[in-house]
Design a protein around this motif. Structure first.
Motif, PDB file in Angstrom:
ATOM      1  N   GLU A   1      54.699  14.511 -63.932  1.00 19.18           N
ATOM      2  CA  GLU A   1      56.049  14.821 -63.429  1.00 19.18           C
ATOM      3  C   GLU A   1      56.115  14.483 -61.943  1.00 19.18           C
ATOM      4  OE1 GLU A   1      56.592  18.963 -64.103  1.00 19.18           O
ATOM      5  OE2 GLU A   1      56.401  18.769 -66.278  1.00 19.18           O
ATOM      6  N   ASN A   2      57.340  14.352 -61.461  1.00 22.36           N
ATOM      7  CA  ASN A   2      57.579  14.368 -60.016  1.00 22.36           C
ATOM      8  C   ASN A   2      56.936  13.231 -59.232  1.00 22.36           C
ATOM      9  OD1 ASN A   2      58.776  16.771 -60.683  1.00 22.36           O
ATOM     10  ND2 ASN A   2      57.112  18.043 -59.905  1.00 22.36           N
ATOM     11  N   ALA A   3      56.728  12.085 -59.850  1.00 18.22           N
ATOM     12  CA  ALA A   3      56.224  10.937 -59.088  1.00 18.22           C
ATOM     13  C   ALA A   3      57.347   9.928 -58.892  1.00 18.22           C
ATOM     14  CB  ALA A   3      55.057  10.290 -59.814  1.00 18.22           C
ATOM     15  N   GLY A   4      57.358   9.255 -57.751  1.00 14.84           N
ATOM     16  CA  GLY A   4      58.389   8.253 -57.483  1.00 14.84           C
ATOM     17  C   GLY A   4      58.216   7.028 -58.352  1.00 14.84           C
TER      18      GLY A   4
ATOM     19  N   ALA B   1      67.232  20.892 -52.979  1.00 15.78           N
ATOM     20  CA  ALA B   1      68.289  19.877 -52.996  1.00 15.78           C
ATOM     21  C   ALA B   1      69.584  20.524 -53.487  1.00 15.78           C
ATOM     22  CB  ALA B   1      67.884  18.729 -53.919  1.00 15.78           C
TER      23      ALA B   1
ATOM     24  N   GLN C   1      68.554  15.240 -63.780  1.00 18.13           N
ATOM     25  CA  GLN C   1      67.386  14.442 -64.128  1.00 18.13           C
ATOM     26  C   GLN C   1      66.912  13.688 -62.902  1.00 18.13           C
ATOM     27  OE1 GLN C   1      69.404  11.962 -67.056  1.00 18.13           O
ATOM     28  NE2 GLN C   1      68.366  13.051 -68.713  1.00 18.13           N
ATOM     29  N   ARG C   2      65.664  13.241 -62.949  1.00 18.08           N
ATOM     30  CA  ARG C   2      65.208  12.278 -61.968  1.00 18.08           C
ATOM     31  C   ARG C   2      64.799  11.007 -62.714  1.00 18.08           C
ATOM     32  NH1 ARG C   2      60.015  12.482 -61.889  1.00 18.08           N
ATOM     33  NH2 ARG C   2      60.088  11.270 -59.989  1.00 18.08           N
ATOM     34  N   ARG C   3      65.129   9.894 -62.087  1.00 16.79           N
ATOM     35  CA  ARG C   3      64.724   8.596 -62.642  1.00 16.79           C
ATOM     36  C   ARG C   3      63.469   8.148 -61.908  1.00 16.79           C
ATOM     37  NH1 ARG C   3      69.616   7.763 -60.777  1.00 16.79           N
ATOM     38  NH2 ARG C   3      68.774   6.408 -59.158  1.00 16.79           N
ATOM     39  N   PHE C   4      62.516   7.639 -62.643  1.00 17.87           N
ATOM     40  CA  PHE C   4      61.323   7.091 -61.980  1.00 17.87           C
ATOM     41  C   PHE C   4      60.876   5.855 -62.724  1.00 17.87           C
ATOM     42  CE2 PHE C   4      57.989   8.474 -64.953  1.00 17.87           C
ATOM     43  CZ  PHE C   4      58.700   9.395 -65.713  1.00 17.87           C
ATOM     44  N   THR C   5      60.111   5.035 -62.030  1.00 12.92           N
ATOM     45  CA  THR C   5      59.665   3.780 -62.620  1.00 12.92           C
ATOM     46  C   THR C   5      58.187   3.864 -62.982  1.00 12.92           C
ATOM     47  OG1 THR C   5      59.334   2.943 -60.385  1.00 12.92           O
ATOM     48  CG2 THR C   5      61.367   2.322 -61.493  1.00 12.92           C
TER      49      THR C   5
ATOM     50  N   TYR D   1      59.959  14.990 -52.069  1.00  6.84           N
ATOM     51  CA  TYR D   1      61.338  14.861 -52.554  1.00  6.84           C
ATOM     52  C   TYR D   1      61.408  14.281 -53.970  1.00  6.84           C
ATOM     53  CZ  TYR D   1      63.066  16.002 -47.897  1.00  6.84           C
ATOM     54  OH  TYR D   1      63.347  16.636 -46.715  1.00  6.84           O
ATOM     55  N   ALA D   2      60.273  13.754 -54.458  1.00  9.22           N
ATOM     56  CA  ALA D   2      60.271  13.230 -55.828  1.00  9.22           C
ATOM     57  C   ALA D   2      60.527  14.329 -56.858  1.00  9.22           C
ATOM     58  CB  ALA D   2      58.955  12.517 -56.126  1.00  9.22           C
ATOM     59  N   ARG D   3      60.448  15.602 -56.444  1.00  8.71           N
ATOM     60  CA  ARG D   3      60.804  16.681 -57.386  1.00  8.71           C
ATOM     61  C   ARG D   3      62.269  16.601 -57.812  1.00  8.71           C
ATOM     62  NH1 ARG D   3      57.941  19.367 -53.446  1.00  8.71           N
ATOM     63  NH2 ARG D   3      55.781  19.630 -54.087  1.00  8.71           N
ATOM     64  N   THR D   4      63.120  16.102 -56.936  1.00  9.96           N
ATOM     65  CA  THR D   4      64.559  16.044 -57.251  1.00  9.96           C
ATOM     66  C   THR D   4      65.158  14.656 -57.074  1.00  9.96           C
ATOM     67  OG1 THR D   4      65.053  16.746 -54.989  1.00  9.96           O
ATOM     68  CG2 THR D   4      64.995  18.466 -56.673  1.00  9.96           C
ATOM     69  N   CYS D   5      64.538  13.804 -56.267  1.00 10.83           N
ATOM     70  CA  CYS D   5      65.130  12.489 -55.997  1.00 10.83           C
ATOM     71  C   CYS D   5      64.538  11.439 -56.931  1.00 10.83           C
ATOM     72  CB  CYS D   5      64.867  12.055 -54.560  1.00 10.83           C
ATOM     73  SG  CYS D   5      65.729  13.048 -53.345  1.00 10.83           S
ATOM     74  N   SER D   6      65.326  10.407 -57.167  1.00 16.54           N
ATOM     75  CA  SER D   6      64.912   9.318 -58.041  1.00 16.54           C
ATOM     76  C   SER D   6      64.420   8.142 -57.218  1.00 16.54           C
ATOM     77  CB  SER D   6      66.101   8.878 -58.894  1.00 16.54           C
ATOM     78  OG  SER D   6      66.526   9.936 -59.712  1.00 16.54           O
TER      79      SER D   6
ATOM     80  N   ILE E   1      64.851  17.642 -63.980  1.00 15.50           N
ATOM     81  CA  ILE E   1      64.403  18.356 -62.785  1.00 15.50           C
ATOM     82  C   ILE E   1      63.859  19.699 -63.254  1.00 15.50           C
ATOM     83  CG2 ILE E   1      65.242  19.492 -60.676  1.00 15.50           C
ATOM     84  CD1 ILE E   1      67.126  17.071 -60.347  1.00 15.50           C
TER      85      ILE E   1
ATOM     86  N   GLN F   1      63.425  12.172 -66.374  1.00  9.94           N
ATOM     87  CA  GLN F   1      62.761  13.451 -66.600  1.00  9.94           C
ATOM     88  C   GLN F   1      63.721  14.534 -66.138  1.00  9.94           C
ATOM     89  OE1 GLN F   1      59.218  13.503 -64.249  1.00  9.94           O
ATOM     90  NE2 GLN F   1      57.888  13.219 -66.011  1.00  9.94           N
TER      91      GLN F   1
ATOM     92  N   ASP G   1      64.337  23.974 -57.565  1.00  9.67           N
ATOM     93  CA  ASP G   1      64.244  22.692 -56.869  1.00  9.67           C
ATOM     94  C   ASP G   1      65.612  22.179 -56.417  1.00  9.67           C
ATOM     95  OD1 ASP G   1      61.403  22.381 -57.361  1.00  9.67           O
ATOM     96  OD2 ASP G   1      61.951  22.026 -59.453  1.00  9.67           O
ATOM     97  N   LYS G   2      66.674  22.545 -57.167  1.00 10.04           N
ATOM     98  CA  LYS G   2      68.008  21.999 -56.863  1.00 10.04           C
ATOM     99  C   LYS G   2      69.059  23.048 -57.217  1.00 10.04           C
ATOM    100  CE  LYS G   2      70.779  17.797 -57.586  1.00 10.04           C
ATOM    101  NZ  LYS G   2      70.824  16.466 -58.250  1.00 10.04           N
TER     102      LYS G   2
END
Lengths: 433, 433
Positions: free
Chosen positions: A340-343, B226, B384-388, A371-376, B121, B119, B201-202
């Motif tokens: 979880e929570n990785a950019g 956030a 949600q958060r988007r990650f690659t 900030y990866a906890r909430t930001c994409s 939040i 994922q 977190d938000k």
């Protein structure tokens, strides 16, 4: 690199170990930036020219970079780097174009049509740092999604002199408005507009502590501009087991460490021998780096964590919420469900961080500092706005109206109810007629 | 309602007409909120109980609302409102569930796999105002997307006493952790956590100027939380032509006006007779409203703009960037392509704003105060958060490696290059072996 054995730490020590260091900006950075913003707001281009004289390596009177200057830059540049930039741009374009979403249309009940649509943000500003290295990759990461989204106006600012690589990449990515001005003044110019630099709605891109502070200040002013995301130092966390290649792991840690003395570098491993081997590799590889001094400083503050198993490694990573997460284990993809929570996540030994930094197609603009906890991670969606549309037929309001009336009454909002009642009455009269 | 004839205004006057009034918070709201946040951070529940004594209509020692209290609230509530809330929840659930995105997987070049995943939040906090009206609709708008996203922890705070409607709606939307505490102290509690209220977190949801200020303050602290989006007074812009029903238009304007004395209400019309008729209807309908005083104050600051044609009307709306945009014209859907920067659009005479406020399925949490230029209407994506993710095979790094090496060299980042070189060398040795 400090080494911690996770299970020998108390919960408080564990939490402390994963806490980022405070950002010790010079105390007056806020005040200096406020002064710069005020100068740009009140005196526009005159202020920018003065600030250019004070701060730029190549001060300019004309801030806009002309087509002739860009032509010359492109002519000077070698074919190899041009080809590499174009190849990277192709991958980045493919991956961001694949993020285009069709509009969503749904009849939630008969005659009640709801839609979710996207639109490009009208005017965007891109900031590309100069400083110790010209960053054509940042141009691509910021400008390509803007082009795909269809933003009407794309403005790019970068310190003067703008490198040939940056000018070539900007043209390749369709940026038409280029200005050779950097720092907090560039952010202020894009947020409020000057005679030569257009005002934009949202500002993207990394920068030093003055740029970051300026982005914060303009984003808190509703007359200013929105920004991409909050920023902190760049960081990597590597999860490795006994199958990892120590040389590869060390090279990835150093890729992060060379970014800046405040870069955060964390190795989480289940294998003490691997941790030892990485230490040796770090020392060996460090010797050959031109940015050795920067990397050495970053490594001094970095961390190796020895843990019991990969579940624990994932939990540590989730608590830390790294910008970049590299997984070099026997079956890296198996861990994906628990992370979880990785950019951005880099799976396996053939996936160094630098492929994502430049050319795989993913965006290198990622949330740092937890900030990866909430930001994409930055993507096409950041250059778009989502909005809803609804359209009810007569049947729709007849079905939904009584529900709305009842809730409006419970909330004590008569006019909300009346807006429905008037319509239901009109339909009733029509039916009678 | 002031009336302006658009073409008789200078560009400066036009810009002035569409500028929102400054938000004149009491001067000390920032300082008061800082003090409250500090108290909650340092003294936790003790501070919350003291603040409850000072500010709540029904002060509490135990902040958590028990299952027994919720049972009792649900037992007291009438069947009609229960059914209405459940029907609205069904539509909201359908529309937000339809926003679920499958993961994106793309091989940008052979052996270079890039993915975009989402994922939930982890922990979200929902704020539901009490004040002059209990708002079960806000519970649904905030809690339903949290449930669909799959957020691990959902915390809801609302001033004490929590209304039966709010408790019923919270249970219907699956919220398990309910606290009867409001104001800046509730925001502080969710941002930092106390003995009884978990840290999130938000934070999502509307509120008065203290709540808004608290959300701003905690969102600027990386140890805080956030927030959903910046906030200002609620607003509506109606585009109407000579085919519009004046009574319907007036009822929609009043739906907005009754929200608060600072509500913004704008009518843009191509028809002077329609504007006159709306004026008469406003006076007539206003008489029957329980919140007549509030609506009257809001209307005093509101605006009717007479313009030449619907293209001009759209341009005016785009420049204003309204939270709610209602289109009551001959062919409302024809205007959709030319409309920008609106939070939510309501098409046609059978689509009053109140259907979207409560029950059509769209979210009523929308960007105000011109933020619609860059912010989206609240939706599943905000939870949600988007990650690659990227994964290269040996073939992948062999194809992409030289591109990365070339750009890394141009950027002067040796370690970035070396991370690739080491891997390419290893593959070469393997091939030789």
């Amino acid at each position: 690199m400090q080494t911690l054995i996770w299970n020998q730490l108390s919960p408080a020590q564990q939490a402390e170990a994963l806490t980022r260091p405070a950002l010790d900006n010079e105390a007056n950075v806020g005040a200096v930036v406020t002064e710069i913003i005020t100068a740009v707001k009140t005196r526009g281009d005159d202020a920018l020219r003065e600030l250019s004289q004070r701060f730029e390596r190549a001060p300019r009177q004309t801030l806009r970079v002309s087509e002739a200057e860009i032509d010359a830059a492109c002519a000077r540049l070698g074919d190899d780097i041009k080809a590499a930039i174009l190849a990277a741009a192709t991958n980045i374009r493919s991956f961001h174009a694949a993020q285009v979403q069709p509009p969503l249309r749904l009849e939630t009940q008969p005659g009640v049509l709801c839609e979710l649509r996207t639109q490009p943000i009208g005017r965007v500003g891109l900031y590309v740092p100069g400083g110790s290295a010209p960053l054509p990759s940042t141009v691509m990461m910021l400008a390509i999604p803007a082009a795909i989204a269809g933003c009407r106006e794309v403005v790019l600012c970068t310190p003067s002199p703008a490198s040939d690589e940056i000018l070539f990449a900007a043209r390749a990515c369709g940026v038409k408005q280029l200005f050779a001005i950097g720092g907090a003044q560039a952010i202020a110019a894009m947020a409020y507009g000057t005679q030569s630099i257009p005002k934009v709605d949202k500002i993207f891109g990394p920068g030093n502590s003055y740029v970051t502070e300026a982005k914060g200040q303009v984003s808190r002013d509703w007359r200013g501009a929105a920004i991409d995301m909050p920023a902190g130092p760049s960081e990597v966390l590597v999860i490795a087991d006994d199958t990892a290649n120590a040389a590869f792991v060390a090279s990835d840690l150093l890729s992060q460490a060379e970014h800046g003395p405040d870069s955060q570098v964390v190795l989480v491993t289940t294998s003490a021998p691997l941790a030892e081997a990485v230490k040796g590799e770090l020392a060996r590889q460090l010797e050959q780096l031109s940015r050795r001094d920067i990397a050495t400083q970053a490594l001094a503050a970095s961390l190796t964590i020895l843990c019991d198993n990969l579940d624990q490694a994932c939990a540590i990573s989730n608590a830390y919420a790294p910008e970049h997460l590299i997984v070099q284990t026997r079956s890296p993809r198996d861990l994906l469900g628990g992370l979880e929570n990785a950019g951005s996540i880099f799976l396996g030994q053939w996936t160094p961080e630098s492929v994502g930094d430049y050319a795989s197609g993913t965006n290198h603009t990622l949330p740092t500092y937890g900030y990866a906890r909430t930001c994409s991670s930055l993507g096409l969606a950041d250059y778009q706005r989502r909005f809803t549309v609804q359209e009810l037929s007569a049947e729709g309001i007849q079905g939904l109206g009584p529900i709305v009336q009842c809730i409006a009454q419970a909330e004590g909002l008569d006019a909300h109810k009346n807006a429905v009642t008037l319509r239901l009455n009109a339909l009733q009269q029509k039916e009678r007629a």
